[in-house]
Design a protein around this motif. Structure first.
Motif, PDB file in Angstrom:
ATOM      1  N   ARG A  90     -27.755  -1.255 -32.997  1.00 16.07           N
ATOM      2  CA  ARG A  90     -27.529  -2.703 -33.134  1.00 16.07           C
ATOM      3  C   ARG A  90     -26.116  -3.096 -32.717  1.00 16.07           C
ATOM      4  N   ALA A  91     -25.127  -2.311 -33.088  1.00 18.65           N
ATOM      5  CA  ALA A  91     -23.731  -2.615 -32.708  1.00 18.65           C
ATOM      6  C   ALA A  91     -23.563  -2.544 -31.193  1.00 18.65           C
ATOM      7  N   LEU A  92     -24.190  -1.582 -30.571  1.00 14.03           N
ATOM      8  CA  LEU A  92     -24.075  -1.449 -29.115  1.00 14.03           C
ATOM      9  C   LEU A  92     -24.825  -2.557 -28.387  1.00 14.03           C
ATOM     10  N   GLU A  93     -25.927  -3.009 -28.940  1.00  8.57           N
ATOM     11  CA  GLU A  93     -26.695  -4.088 -28.311  1.00  8.57           C
ATOM     12  C   GLU A  93     -25.959  -5.415 -28.364  1.00  8.57           C
ATOM     13  N   LYS A  94     -25.110  -5.610 -29.352  1.00  7.05           N
ATOM     14  CA  LYS A  94     -24.348  -6.847 -29.469  1.00  7.05           C
ATOM     15  C   LYS A  94     -23.305  -6.980 -28.365  1.00  7.05           C
ATOM     16  N   GLU A  95     -22.896  -5.863 -27.833  1.00  9.78           N
ATOM     17  CA  GLU A  95     -21.844  -5.880 -26.798  1.00  9.78           C
ATOM     18  C   GLU A  95     -22.405  -6.054 -25.421  1.00  9.78           C
TER      19      GLU A  95
END
Length: 95
Positions: A90-95
């Motif tokens: 999820r953190a990587l998808e936000k970027e």
């Protein structure tokens, strides 16, 4: 009741995700671009026989107390299963 995602991180198969997550977190927190792939290794804990991340910090990390503490904390979060694969994705998808 909310669904709690607890899918563990496979330290061998998901190393690329972990590297990217660590680099992203360091960039956000300290504004430092660093490739962390050689700053730790995966090893087997001799007591529990579970795979863990072990610090192999370079001089660049050792010479920067903030970076050292943040990266050590991130490694601890992985080793104690405080961080799930879903949280990383999820953190990587936000970027």
């Amino acid at each position: 009741m909310d669904h709690i995602e607890t899918e563990p991180i496979d330290l061998v198969r998901d190393k690329d995700y972990v590297d990217k997550y660590f680099s992203l977190t360091i960039k956000k927190e300290l504004n430092i671009d660093i490739n962390v792939s050689s700053e730790y290794i995966t090893a087997q804990n001799i007591v529990s026989r579970k795979l863990i991340l072990v610090k192999t910090f370079s001089d660049a990390v050792m010479g920067n107390p903030e970076l050292y503490l943040l990266l050590a904390s991130l490694i601890h979060d992985v080793n104690t299963h405080s961080l799930t694969k879903g949280q990383i994705i999820r953190a990587l998808e936000k970027e």
